[in-house]
Scaffold this active site. Structure first.
Site, PDB file in Angstrom:
ATOM      1  N   GLU A 120      -9.288   6.097   7.518  1.00 31.97           N
ATOM      2  CA  GLU A 120      -7.855   6.320   7.377  1.00 31.97           C
ATOM      3  C   GLU A 120      -7.466   7.626   6.685  1.00 31.97           C
ATOM      4  O   GLU A 120      -6.486   8.257   7.077  1.00 31.97           O
ATOM      5  CB  GLU A 120      -7.222   5.146   6.607  1.00 31.97           C
ATOM      6  CG  GLU A 120      -7.238   3.850   7.389  1.00 31.97           C
ATOM      7  CD  GLU A 120      -6.957   2.654   6.491  1.00 31.97           C
ATOM      8  OE1 GLU A 120      -7.808   2.363   5.614  1.00 31.97           O
ATOM      9  OE2 GLU A 120      -5.917   2.021   6.653  1.00 31.97           O
ATOM     10  N   ARG A 151       0.830  -1.204   0.000  1.00 31.47           N
ATOM     11  CA  ARG A 151       0.000   0.000   0.000  1.00 31.47           C
ATOM     12  C   ARG A 151       0.868   1.259   0.000  1.00 31.47           C
ATOM     13  O   ARG A 151       0.487   2.275  -0.574  1.00 31.47           O
ATOM     14  CB  ARG A 151      -0.973  -0.004   1.190  1.00 31.47           C
ATOM     15  CG  ARG A 151      -2.010   1.110   1.151  1.00 31.47           C
ATOM     16  CD  ARG A 151      -3.110   0.935   2.183  1.00 31.47           C
ATOM     17  NE  ARG A 151      -4.187   0.087   1.706  1.00 31.47           N
ATOM     18  CZ  ARG A 151      -5.299   0.549   1.105  1.00 31.47           C
ATOM     19  NH1 ARG A 151      -5.486   1.845   0.932  1.00 31.47           N
ATOM     20  NH2 ARG A 151      -6.229  -0.288   0.693  1.00 31.47           N
TER      21      ARG A 151
END
Lengths: 770, 472
Positions: free
Chosen positions: A726, A311
């Site tokens: 997030e 990621r």
């Protein structure tokens, strides 16, 4: 409709009265035992002998379990079967569990767990990036490389080029509620485990494996967590497994909670990164090619490090359309706590890499960093919004992993924020202040966020729900997501109430329970409301449609004429309170219970090739922070922050703003005061709030303006909302770059500031410039 | 032993075999009142905050995790379960926290609402300071501060007023001075007599340090003498020529009392621990434990403080700096205890500068205190002391010598800053490197120079003394 309303958190009243129960608050049956791990204080070596006589003799100790007590050592890993519950000979880090004390009280267990004498043949620990690289100690079989375009040619042909290297520290989750578990042995070998976990199914699976049981014999449950942030995605496994094993052996309930110091010493944290960059750009600051190198300290076991490091690579472009890019990522094995999931899951580290590059390039071409950012943005998606200012020939509208960026909106959003926060005038005032003040210097930075939403492990993008409408019109539901403070249950209840057109007070969501909804994914990747909201919506619609069909038939009307609104159901002139509609359906033998299921459509990802559409959509945001530094001591402070954030069509604006405010402060903490310090032999020296400093109230900006950006999701998410857990964390990057901007005022050359920017790092960076 | 006190408006008695049983453990495990949370077990997160009201009737937030049961004798305690009215009506702070979305995960929330309710009852509106001892990882504090502001004008509910003192029948007997261990003397004389008989006993004042010996180090304290009932050791006496502070005076009281005389000392103490810690910690404890990173000794040394010690009936005085001999070693004789500390009344020329990773509730990496009287344009008899730079709080005699008798100039201050490396060889630890400590120490001295010489800003305001005084 109850969605879009700023309702309070469903547990708010329980929170403020102390009535909300967390795992360690749940009353246990009489005779409950308490566990503690005895820990290694050596980072690397061979356990030759373990003298436990003093442990066994300590007051209250009922049993001590060592590796010898487990013919097959239970495994705690979420990924790779490389985390034995107890040391089986090789010591991998200081904090590793050597044995389990089972005692009559928590305090007795903790006291006894200090009394062992371990004989260890020490070996030199791998602690640093250099250590691990030299030993070729890495996961994933070596470096992973994803690239797009001809990077060598782009760099070689660029009129300007620069390189840099910087360090980004890790971060302790510091959930206020430490890890905790309670195991209740049942009949026929069944085990009921209550755990503070983001991933009940993983607990069920790991406990079943440890006990040699099928999953149906283990029930895992969590009502709420006192914070998770990723730290309870896999890190609760060890306590649940230990408690269940001890409960199975003793036939008594067993509970375990880590004292705060143990929690720091045992559990994983955010991965620290070293990022190297090599960038080619034109005289205006347009990026032509970027080569990144990520060195990722993963700790002793694999845990979730591969998708975390992936990621980071996937966010190495952030908001910028870069013609040629290559990212190489080494996932390094070190003799430290196994780094794990933490809000953003590698995204923040990848993102700050490119934001640092943009800042450095802007400095090199002598332009305002915001202008250079805007020059490099992707184009805004079609519609009437403004388009980008970049040159057409350098843009292709796709990321370096081949996903089309079809919902970009940062050009318009950043213009909006820059106006709201008066960026241009304030930048001028900062310069004036700096010219007049010899000691205190200000800095300002405005940075964007583009964050990809979906699990990159595609099969995880699924969710289930179970909804019951009772004959009195009350609604009870469960779904696969867990509540850790983010307000997931509140949002999901609002979705359910909206589907039934009823008062949200009718809806109760009880503990997440593997006996209610099976095969769930972790509540992670910001996906909780997206996935579970849709699953609940599907279940509610099934029941609603059954009620509608029944009422339509009864009133000889068309189903489409049945209206669920204002806590009532109307059909062909009849107008029933919701509870009456439910009662009538029950009397007519209509099923008022249903499951629901959802799988995210349209995503595909080839991890080996580094190509595909890993993300269903992107969430966006921008923040502007102004800071001040003391050039004599390095002390620094945030003065003001303005944030504009894209939560799509918000399910609950109050909760979403809460996520943005909290995420920002947590992100700012990561990059400023939160410093993890290991000593030369690999022992973590910052293992309590006395030494590890998360932000407190006065660290939040004095002027703190947060707004949501009205931007319905282009994809068909639940009520066109966007994930919000997030993405706001990365607004903290504006603080780091504002500090860098303040340092820029001290002299020529780019200030090579590392994170976290403690007073010490800021002072040293200031000294290096004078 | 039996501890009589009031709990959430009701008379209560805690029975404890071990006098170092913490109030938090008693609440959660014995009384099953689980609203009060354990977040860190060392007084740093505030999740276990409770409101304690003593005979003065002032409600104070304290950390229950480092509060021993005997410290509660005769006091009234209110936990999160006791904040709402008997009919269930939420306390104004609770109501505001709901309305302003001040809770997310909710685990820290009971500690916040108790701390905020204590501040609300006292009418304190410096909200960020009031909640500096409460950590929240979810909200970023913004909605909590909004809630505090929203509640501040709402009247204090009647049920929050504690009925004190305890009724005679509950407080007699057990509340009297104990002749049996663990001792709880009620006067300095009684303490002096007890301690000389039991010189190896552990004195427990506020327990903000000793508490951690128990909760984290599992140290056996052996014989314990609780000082919390020695009221005559508490209090501040200001006379024409001196300010005398009793050893048992809590740091929050010291902070407010010293503010009119030495505002920079008060500002330093604002950042000493947190409200909960300052309400418990005593100035005597902060000195007597000999920590090199206690925050009050540098300022007191810079002010020329005198320490008053007592051993039995014998008393002696010594300059505070002479008390600190070496790391872990103080000039304190068996059975001798700190009775008070005093400073002479003087015109204020004190500049304190605390450097820590986080501004609030953090231990100093460097704590600097400069007393720089300027007479006829020259620095006269400067006194400079530092914490965090050596094994003890220590004077910077070389730097003092450079400054003494000199006119204020950049060169003189730069030379004095340079001399600090003759005064100190600091250590590196998790808080700061040795190099940074020395650099930052010099920086604080140059900062004083800038304060002494900087003209007022264009708008007539004084220049900032630190980044904390810079506004957006």
């Amino acid at each position: 409709m109850s969605v879009a309303r700023p309702l309070p958190h469903e547990s708010a009243r329980l929170h403020v009265t102390g009535a909300a129960r967390y795992t360690d608050d749940i009353p246990a049956p009489a005779g409950c035992l308490h566990l503690a791990f005895g820990l290694s204080d050596i980072a690397s070596g061979r356990l030759e002998a373990l003298d436990l006589s003093a442990v066994r003799a300590a007051p209250g100790v009922v049993a001590v379990l060592t590796a010898d007590d487990f013919p097959t050592m239970p495994d705690c890993s979420p990924s790779n079967h490389d985390e034995p519950l107890l040391c089986t000979g090789d010591i991998h880090y200081a904090g590793q569990a050597l044995y389990i004390v089972v005692a009559e009280s928590h305090l007795q267990a903790r006291r006894a767990a200090r009394l062992h004498v371990a004989t260890v043949t020490e070996t030199p620990p791998l602690l640093t990036v250099e250590d691990a690289m030299a030993a070729e100690a890495w996961f994933d079989g070596g470096p992973r490389v994803w690239s797009d375009g001809d990077v060598d040619a782009a760099l070689d042909g660029a009129p300007n080029r620069l390189e840099g290297l910087f360090e980004i520290g890790g971060q302790e989750h510091f959930y206020l509620e430490g890890q905790a578990a309670l195991a209740l042995p049942g009949e026929g070998g069944e085990m009921h485990v209550l755990t503070s976990t983001q991933h009940p199914t993983e607990i069920q699976h790991k406990v079943a494996d440890a006990l040699g049981l099928p999953m149906h014999a283990v029930r895992s449950e969590v009502r709420r967590m006192g914070g998770g942030f990723g730290g309870k995605e896999s890190q609760g496994n060890a306590l649940a497994i230990a408690s269940a094993c001890a409960a199975a052996r003793t036939g008594r309930a067993c509970r375990m909670r880590y004292d705060r110091d143990d929690d720091f010493l045992v559990t994983g944290k955010r991965h620290d990164f070293r990022i190297g960059y090599d960038v080619g750009f034109d005289d205006d600051g347009r990026l032509l090619g970027v080569r990144f190198r990520h060195w990722v300290r993963c700790g002793w076991s694999q845990d979730l490090s591969l998708p975390v490091a992936d990621r980071a690579m996937l966010h190495a472009d952030n908001a910028y359309d870069i013609p040629a890019m290559e990212v190489t990522s080494w996932r390094l094995r070190t003799n430290t706590q196994s780094a794990t999931a933490f809000r953003g899951f590698g995204g923040p580290q990848g993102m700050i890499g490119i934001e640092r590059v943009l800042d450095h390039v802007a400095h090199a071409v002598g332009r305002d960093p915001l202008e250079v950012r805007q020059l490099n943005f992707y184009d805004d998606a079609g519609g009437d919004g403004p388009v980008a200012r970049g040159a057409a020939e350098t843009r292709n509208g796709r990321t370096h992993y081949g996903q089309e960026v079809s919902d970009f909106c940062l050009n318009a959003m950043v213009d909006d924020l820059a106006q709201r926060c008066d960026y241009v005038a304030r930048r001028a005032r900062v310069a004036e202040w700096n010219a007049a003040n010899p000691v205190f210097k200000r800095g300002i930075a405005l940075t964007p966020v583009k964050f990809g939403i979906s699990f990159t492990l595609t099969h995880l993008n699924q969710a289930g729900a179970l909804v019951h409408v009772y004959a009195d019109g009350s609604i009870h539901l469960n779904h696969g997501g867990t509540e850790m403070g983010q307000g997931l249950h509140s949002k999901v209840a609002q979705v359910a109430a909206s589907r039934f057109g009823c008062d949200p007070a009718r809806v109760r969501i009880t503990a997440t329970d593997t006996g209610k909804v099976p095969n769930t994914s972790a509540t992670a990747a910001s996906s909780g409301a997206d996935l579970n909201g849709m699953a609940v919506q599907a279940a509610c619609d099934t029941i609603r449609d059954r009620i509608a069909a029944f009422l339509a038939a009864e009133h000889q009307a068309d189903v489409s004429q049945v209206v669920f609104a204002d806590d009532r159901v109307q059909v062909a002139g009849a107008d029933y309170p919701f509870e009456e509609a439910a009662q009538r359906a029950y009397m007519a033998r209509v099923s008022l219970s249903s499951t629901g299921f959802y799988a995210t459509p349209d995503i595909s990802w080839d991890r080996e090739a580094g190509r595909g559409r890993p993300f269903y959509y992107f969430a966006y945001g921008a923040s502007c922070s102004e800071v001040v530094i003391d050039t004599l001591t390095g002390e620094n402070r945030i003065l003001r922050t303005d944030i504009l954030h894209d939560a799509g069509a918000s399910l609950n604006p109050a909760l979403d703003i809460g996520q943005v405010e909290g995420g920002f402060v947590q992100g700012a903490g990561w990059l400023t005061t939160e410093e993890l310090v290991w000593d030369a032999v690999g022992r973590l020296r910052t293992h309590a709030p006395a030494t590890y400093k998360i932000p407190c109230a006065s660290d939040a900006p004095e002027v703190f303006n947060v707004h949501l950006y009205d931007n319905a999701n282009r994809e068909e998410t639940v009520y066109r909302s966007k994930a919000v857990g997030e993405p706001p964390f990365m607004h903290g990057i504006s603080v780091f770059l504002a500090l860098s901007d303040a340092l820029s005022s001290l002299g020529d050359g780019y200030p090579m500031l590392d994170a976290p920017a403690t007073a010490e790092r800021v002072l040293m960076a200031a000294r290096a410039r004078r | 032993m039996e501890i009589p006190f009031r709990l959430n408006g009701q008379d209560a008695t805690a029975h404890c075999d071990d006098p170092t049983t913490t109030f938090l453990d008693w609440l959660r495990e014995t009384r099953r009142l689980t609203g009060t949370k354990e977040g860190c077990n060392e007084g740093d997160c505030g999740a276990c905050s409770v409101i304690v009201t003593g005979p003065d009737g002032v409600p104070r937030a304290l950390n229950a995790c480092i509060l021993f049961l005997p410290q509660l004798t005769g006091k009234a305690v209110r936990t999160v379960e006791g904040l709402a009215a008997p009919d269930g009506t939420l306390h104004p702070v609770q109501q505001a926290m709901v309305e302003e979305h001040g809770s997310q995960c909710g685990f820290c929330t009971p500690g916040f609402v108790t701390t905020m309710a204590a501040a609300h009852a006292r009418g304190d509106t410096d909200h960020a300071d009031q909640i500096a001892g409460n950590l929240c990882r979810c909200t970023g504090y913004a909605p909590i501060l909004r809630a505090a502001r929203a509640a501040q004008a709402v009247p204090v509910p009647a049920h929050m007023v504690e009925a004190l003192p305890l009724a005679e029948n509950t407080s007699a007997g057990a509340a009297g001075p104990r002749a049996e261990p663990p001792f709880a003397p009620t006067t300095g004389d009684a303490l002096a007599a007890l301690y000389i008989e039991n010189p190896n006993a552990t004195l427990v004042a506020g327990a903000t340090d000793v508490g951690l010996w128990v909760t984290k180090q599992f140290r056996d304290l052996g014989q314990v003498i609780f000082l919390n009932r020695c009221d005559d050791l508490r209090g501040i006496a200001v006379s024409g020529d001196s300010i005398r502070i009793g050893a048992m005076t809590d740091m929050e009281t010291v902070r407010h009392a010293i503010a009119p005389y030495h505002p920079s000392f008060a500002e330093l103490l604002r950042r000493y621990g947190s409200v909960q810690v300052r309400n418990a910690a005593t100035i005597g404890g902060n000195i007597a434990n000999g920590s090199p990173i206690g925050d009050s000794p540098p300022a007191l040394i810079a002010l020329g403080a005198t320490l008053h010690l007592r051993q039995g009936d014998a008393r002696r005085d010594l300059p505070l700096e002479d008390f600190f001999i070496a790391y872990g070693q103080q000039d304190r004789r068996p059975g001798e205890f700190v009775e008070a500390v005093s400073i002479l009344r003087q015109s204020d020329s004190l500049y304190c500068h605390k450097i820590s990773k986080r501004f609030d509730q953090d231990i100093s990496a460097v704590c600097a205190a400069y007393n720089l009287p300027v007479t006829d344009g020259r620095i006269s008899a400067p006194r400079i002391a530092f914490g965090g730079m050596a094994g003890t709080p220590k004077r910077a005699s070389h730097a003092e010598a450079v400054l003494n008798g000199q006119a204020v100039s950049e060169t003189v201050f730069a030379n004095a800053a340079e001399a600090l490396k003759e005064d100190f060889e600091p250590l590196s630890d998790m808080r700061a490197s040795a190099g940074y400590r020395l650099e930052a120490a010099r920086g604080t001295l140059m900062g004083v120079y800038h304060q002494l010489t900087a003209g007022h800003l264009g708008d007539g305001t004084a220049p900032p003394a630190s980044v904390l005084e810079v506004r957006a």
